[in-house]
Design a protein around this motif. Structure first.
Motif, PDB file in Angstrom:
ATOM      1  N   ASP A 111      20.983-102.141 -19.729  1.00  0.00           N
ATOM      2  CA  ASP A 111      20.804-101.116 -19.884  1.00  0.00           C
ATOM      3  C   ASP A 111      20.164-100.042 -19.019  1.00  0.00           C
ATOM      4  OD1 ASP A 111      20.036 -98.766 -21.607  1.00  0.00           O
ATOM      5  OD2 ASP A 111      18.540 -99.038 -20.824  1.00  0.00           O
ATOM      6  N   TYR A 112      20.934 -99.612 -18.235  1.00  0.00           N
ATOM      7  CA  TYR A 112      20.638 -98.956 -16.874  1.00  0.00           C
ATOM      8  C   TYR A 112      19.112 -98.266 -17.039  1.00  0.00           C
ATOM      9  CZ  TYR A 112      25.616 -99.486 -16.152  1.00  0.00           C
ATOM     10  OH  TYR A 112      27.053-100.375 -16.342  1.00  0.00           O
ATOM     11  N   SER A 114      16.292 -98.897 -18.524  1.00  0.00           N
ATOM     12  CA  SER A 114      15.651 -99.925 -18.704  1.00  0.00           C
ATOM     13  C   SER A 114      15.834-100.493 -17.517  1.00  0.00           C
ATOM     14  CB  SER A 114      15.426-101.074 -19.381  1.00  0.00           C
ATOM     15  OG  SER A 114      15.556-102.140 -20.065  1.00  0.00           O
ATOM     16  N   LEU A 115      17.096-100.778 -16.658  1.00  0.00           N
ATOM     17  CA  LEU A 115      16.916-101.252 -14.713  1.00  0.00           C
ATOM     18  C   LEU A 115      15.603-100.415 -14.412  1.00  0.00           C
ATOM     19  CD1 LEU A 115      18.046-103.452 -13.531  1.00  0.00           C
ATOM     20  CD2 LEU A 115      19.761-102.220 -13.346  1.00  0.00           C
ATOM     21  N   ALA A 116      16.395 -99.764 -14.095  1.00  0.00           N
ATOM     22  CA  ALA A 116      15.448 -98.521 -13.051  1.00  0.00           C
ATOM     23  C   ALA A 116      14.164 -98.688 -13.478  1.00  0.00           C
ATOM     24  CB  ALA A 116      15.974 -97.668 -13.678  1.00  0.00           C
ATOM     25  N   ALA A 117      13.453 -98.706 -14.853  1.00  0.00           N
ATOM     26  CA  ALA A 117      12.031 -98.821 -15.553  1.00  0.00           C
ATOM     27  C   ALA A 117      11.163-100.253 -14.830  1.00  0.00           C
ATOM     28  CB  ALA A 117      12.008 -99.288 -16.379  1.00  0.00           C
ATOM     29  N   ARG A 118      12.882-101.168 -14.664  1.00  0.00           N
ATOM     30  CA  ARG A 118      12.492-101.993 -13.833  1.00  0.00           C
ATOM     31  C   ARG A 118      11.746-101.742 -12.227  1.00  0.00           C
ATOM     32  NH1 ARG A 118      15.931-107.053 -16.691  1.00  0.00           N
ATOM     33  NH2 ARG A 118      17.140-105.386 -17.006  1.00  0.00           N
ATOM     34  N   PHE A 119      12.900-101.496 -11.708  1.00  0.00           N
ATOM     35  CA  PHE A 119      12.382-101.486 -10.337  1.00  0.00           C
ATOM     36  C   PHE A 119      11.122-101.253 -10.106  1.00  0.00           C
ATOM     37  CE2 PHE A 119      17.575-100.483  -9.772  1.00  0.00           C
ATOM     38  CZ  PHE A 119      17.684-102.481  -9.913  1.00  0.00           C
ATOM     39  N   ILE A 120      11.165-100.153 -10.745  1.00  0.00           N
ATOM     40  CA  ILE A 120       9.641 -98.766 -10.696  1.00  0.00           C
ATOM     41  C   ILE A 120       8.674 -99.761 -10.810  1.00  0.00           C
ATOM     42  CG2 ILE A 120       8.074 -97.562 -11.932  1.00  0.00           C
ATOM     43  CD1 ILE A 120      10.945 -95.634 -12.502  1.00  0.00           C
ATOM     44  N   HIS A 317      14.076-106.728 -26.359  1.00  0.00           N
ATOM     45  CA  HIS A 317      14.609-107.727 -24.614  1.00  0.00           C
ATOM     46  C   HIS A 317      16.229-108.091 -25.367  1.00  0.00           C
ATOM     47  CE1 HIS A 317      12.653-111.721 -24.651  1.00  0.00           C
ATOM     48  NE2 HIS A 317      13.983-111.830 -24.979  1.00  0.00           N
ATOM     49  N   LYS A 318      16.417-108.435 -26.874  1.00  0.00           N
ATOM     50  CA  LYS A 318      17.707-109.148 -26.991  1.00  0.00           C
ATOM     51  C   LYS A 318      18.709-108.002 -27.665  1.00  0.00           C
ATOM     52  CE  LYS A 318      14.788-112.980 -29.268  1.00  0.00           C
ATOM     53  NZ  LYS A 318      15.436-114.124 -28.181  1.00  0.00           N
ATOM     54  N   MET A 319      19.126-107.348 -28.875  1.00  0.00           N
ATOM     55  CA  MET A 319      19.922-106.906 -29.372  1.00  0.00           C
ATOM     56  C   MET A 319      19.629-104.969 -28.733  1.00  0.00           C
ATOM     57  SD  MET A 319      22.379-106.196 -31.458  1.00  0.00           S
ATOM     58  CE  MET A 319      22.251-107.150 -32.916  1.00  0.00           C
ATOM     59  N   LEU A 320      18.407-104.444 -28.668  1.00  0.00           N
ATOM     60  CA  LEU A 320      18.535-103.202 -28.057  1.00  0.00           C
ATOM     61  C   LEU A 320      18.527-103.511 -26.278  1.00  0.00           C
ATOM     62  CD1 LEU A 320      15.551-102.231 -30.411  1.00  0.00           C
ATOM     63  CD2 LEU A 320      17.916-101.434 -29.877  1.00  0.00           C
ATOM     64  N   LEU A 321      18.665-104.271 -25.106  1.00  0.00           N
ATOM     65  CA  LEU A 321      18.320-104.345 -24.910  1.00  0.00           C
ATOM     66  C   LEU A 321      17.506-104.145 -23.486  1.00  0.00           C
ATOM     67  CD1 LEU A 321      21.864-103.887 -25.712  1.00  0.00           C
ATOM     68  CD2 LEU A 321      22.722-103.794 -23.175  1.00  0.00           C
ATOM     69  N   ARG A 371      -0.945-109.670 -16.762  1.00  0.00           N
ATOM     70  CA  ARG A 371       0.333-109.302 -17.640  1.00  0.00           C
ATOM     71  C   ARG A 371       0.640-107.497 -17.318  1.00  0.00           C
ATOM     72  NH1 ARG A 371       0.293-106.408 -22.682  1.00  0.00           N
ATOM     73  NH2 ARG A 371      -1.443-105.668 -22.767  1.00  0.00           N
ATOM     74  N   ARG A 372       2.315-108.236 -17.284  1.00  0.00           N
ATOM     75  CA  ARG A 372       3.752-107.203 -16.905  1.00  0.00           C
ATOM     76  C   ARG A 372       3.540-106.011 -17.960  1.00  0.00           C
ATOM     77  NH1 ARG A 372       7.325-109.167 -13.766  1.00  0.00           N
ATOM     78  NH2 ARG A 372       9.277-108.502 -14.284  1.00  0.00           N
ATOM     79  N   PRO A 373       4.015-104.371 -16.997  1.00  0.00           N
ATOM     80  CA  PRO A 373       4.326-103.884 -18.373  1.00  0.00           C
ATOM     81  C   PRO A 373       5.459-103.520 -19.192  1.00  0.00           C
ATOM     82  CG  PRO A 373       4.693-103.292 -16.195  1.00  0.00           C
ATOM     83  CD  PRO A 373       4.423-104.272 -16.125  1.00  0.00           C
ATOM     84  N   ASP A 374       5.609-104.453 -20.346  1.00  0.00           N
ATOM     85  CA  ASP A 374       7.000-105.342 -19.924  1.00  0.00           C
ATOM     86  C   ASP A 374       7.453-103.402 -21.683  1.00  0.00           C
ATOM     87  OD1 ASP A 374       7.371-106.886 -19.423  1.00  0.00           O
ATOM     88  OD2 ASP A 374       6.035-107.869 -20.624  1.00  0.00           O
ATOM     89  N   ALA A 375       6.592-102.534 -21.287  1.00  0.00           N
ATOM     90  CA  ALA A 375       6.694-101.981 -22.665  1.00  0.00           C
ATOM     91  C   ALA A 375       7.695-100.579 -22.033  1.00  0.00           C
ATOM     92  CB  ALA A 375       5.213-101.993 -23.390  1.00  0.00           C
ATOM     93  N   PHE A 376       7.463-100.582 -20.919  1.00  0.00           N
ATOM     94  CA  PHE A 376       7.797 -99.684 -20.026  1.00  0.00           C
ATOM     95  C   PHE A 376       9.007 -99.326 -20.094  1.00  0.00           C
ATOM     96  CE2 PHE A 376       8.832 -97.385 -15.829  1.00  0.00           C
ATOM     97  CZ  PHE A 376       8.833 -95.859 -16.126  1.00  0.00           C
ATOM     98  N   LYS A 377       9.693-100.308 -19.937  1.00  0.00           N
ATOM     99  CA  LYS A 377      11.364-100.525 -20.174  1.00  0.00           C
ATOM    100  C   LYS A 377      11.783-100.162 -21.281  1.00  0.00           C
ATOM    101  CE  LYS A 377      10.465-105.022 -19.828  1.00  0.00           C
ATOM    102  NZ  LYS A 377      10.867-106.326 -18.791  1.00  0.00           N
ATOM    103  N   PHE A 378      10.966-100.382 -22.064  1.00  0.00           N
ATOM    104  CA  PHE A 378      11.897-100.346 -23.687  1.00  0.00           C
ATOM    105  C   PHE A 378      11.146 -98.588 -23.685  1.00  0.00           C
ATOM    106  CE2 PHE A 378      10.827-100.502 -28.437  1.00  0.00           C
ATOM    107  CZ  PHE A 378      12.252-100.414 -28.783  1.00  0.00           C
TER     108      PHE A 378
END
Length: 506
Positions: A111-112, A114-120, A317-321, A371-378
């Motif tokens: 997912d582009y 989500s990927l951009a969010a991870r870069f940030i 991170h499973k079905m919703l990517l 703790r990582r900001p994992d909610a941001f990519k979602f």
């Protein structure tokens, strides 16, 4: 540059022989390296993500790969060009989980947003524990948790993002135990009765690990029988709860599963909730895999009754990517139970006399500090696609799974284990040499060897990746999982054609 270096040496401030003037890092060189690395990522990963002519993996044996990668760390650093080549090698020899024909795990695709969010977040390098160091990401996590709670059907609740569904299940188990006996936080395990929890035979292995880690003990996990579809049998649960009480044990938790790992089964949550209410047990639903069906108006019925749970594990991170890792534990209780269970009240971090509302310092709800900001990519992905876009992903994945099932039924040599209700399609491939063989021990022994051989061939060819396993007395079979929105009908057809091609001489 030489003049600057000379000037620094003239004005040098030395401490223990170390020059402290100016930064030690060459920012310009670092920026150049990041720029060129990003170009490699763009060309070799992102632009090739949906290219079916690319290999899913470039298989090499471990000893060969060690030599290719030059893994040894040395006293002196490598050159700029050598490092860029290492980056290319890492990409080349890694499995391309974003490839349309990667069906191996319960995650896939790209997912582009989500990927951009991870870069940030990787660039900002934040840690989510206090508002002062992570104001944006704490507010984002709060917003995402609130929305996920709405989809579960609770009027209010609490939650925390964790590094994996296994950790979410452990959180829930410990939280249920704390609710059952709050004194355990200070006094520990001594003096407690024998605590017992219940889960199905098809549960995720993390339940055993959590029981071991928390000192409950794996012998105190009662595994409830499942039906032929892999669903927990409520009547068997009732029997086991009564048995535990007669033994003098203290039941405290039932873990139901919404989307089992192998068969994709959904336990009957309403009936299980009835038993939990009757006996005063905490109901946790491991919806790490199946939770995303809540987004779909058509398929949310799979989780009917989930609103009666006390806690839910759900992995976007499973079905919703949303990108690994993105996993939430959601709790119905909103009275501070999560914080009371896990808080340590570190005075250097969670000061109560700060200049802002300290209720936003949520780090004390977590067993982690950093703790990582994992909610941001979602969140960014959800903002981009909307709930309707996420729903479309779920609906399409399940429609593709249904298409594959119907194609399997048409083809000679393919045999379904059962009709799937989710995205897990489990089947055997029977080569021509075995098709006229009498059903018996020898037949199943030979069939057991088929899937591993086909898997080896597809890996070495790099054409696709598909998981297999034995399961509850059944010999090795394939488990195909549809997730990625890049997957098409043509990929389903290819999968079956390729299996036939790879096994034609077996």
């Amino acid at each position: 540059c030489k003049q600057e270096m000379l000037q620094k040496k003239k004005n040098a401030v030395l401490v223990d022989g170390v020059i402290l003037n100016g930064p030690i890092m060459d920012s310009k060189a670092g920026e150049k390296f990041v720029e060129e690395t990003c170009k490699i990522i763009m060309e070799e990963v992102i632009q090739k993500a949906d290219d079916v002519t690319e290999k899913v993996c470039e298989w090499r044996a471990p000893e060969t790969l060690k030599q290719i990668l030059d893994l040894e760390m040395r006293d002196t650093g490598e050159s700029h060009q050598k490092l860029l080549q290492l980056c290319r090698d890492v990409i080349q020899y890694s499995v391309k989980t974003s490839h349309p024909r990667f069906f191996n795990q319960l995650y896939a695709g790209i997912d582009y947003y989500s990927l951009a969010a991870r870069f940030i977040t990787e660039a900002l390098n934040p840690s989510v524990y206090t508002y002062e160091v992570s104001p944006v990401f704490l507010l984002v996590e709060e917003a995402v948790i609130k929305k996920m709670i709405e989809f579960i059907g609770w009027e209010e609740g609490d939650g925390i993002f964790n590094p994996g569904g296994s950790v979410s299940n452990m959180y829930a188990m410990n939280l249920a135990r704390y609710r059952f006996c709050p004194e355990i936080k200070e006094k520990g395990l001594s003096g407690l009765p024998r605590l017992v929890l219940f889960t199905s035979e098809e549960c995720h292995y993390s339940m055993k690990k959590a029981a071991s880690f928390l000192g409950i003990g794996t012998e105190n996990v009662y595994f409830i029988k499942t039906d032929e579809r892999g669903k927990m049998i409520p009547e068997e649960l009732e029997k086991q709860v009564q048995r535990a009480r007669k033994e003098g044990s203290a039941p405290f938790l039932v873990c139901a599963t919404a989307g089992t790992t192998v068969l994709g089964a959904f336990d009957p949550l309403d009936k299980i909730a009835d038993i939990c209410e009757k006996h005063g047990l905490w109901l946790h639903v491991d919806a790490s895999w199946g939770g995303s069906a809540l987004i779909s108006k058509k398929h949310c019925r799979l989780l009917h009754g989930i609103h009666r749970a006390d806690s839910v594990a759900w992995n976007p991170h499973k079905m919703l990517l949303a990108g690994i890792q993105c996993c939430a534990l959601l709790v119905k209780d909103n009275s501070g139970l999560l914080k009371n269970c896990y808080s340590a009240k570190a005075a250097y971090l969670f000061q109560q006399d700060k200049f802002y509302d300290v209720s936003y310092d949520t780090g004390d709800k977590s067993i982690q500090c950093s703790r990582r900001p994992d909610a941001f990519k979602f969140w960014l992905m959800w903002k981009a696609l909307g709930a309707t876009g996420l729903e479309e992903r779920v609906n399409r994945a399940l429609a593709l799974a249904r298409y594959l099932v119907e194609e399997i039924k048409k083809r000679e040599g393919f045999q379904l284990l059962l009709e799937p209700e989710y995205a897990n399609v489990c089947f055997w491939y029977i080569p021509p040499s075995l098709r006229k063989m009498e059903d018996g021990p020898e037949f199943w022994q030979k069939l057991h060897q088929v899937a591993p051989i086909i898997k080896e061939r597809m890996m070495k060819k790099g054409s696709m990746m598909l998981g297999y396993q034995p399961h509850r007395g059944k010999v090795n079979f394939f488990r195909q999982v549809v997730i990625s929105p890049q997957v098409s009908r043509e990929d389903m057809d290819f999968l079956l054609d390729e299996i036939e091609l790879l096994a034609k001489d077996l």
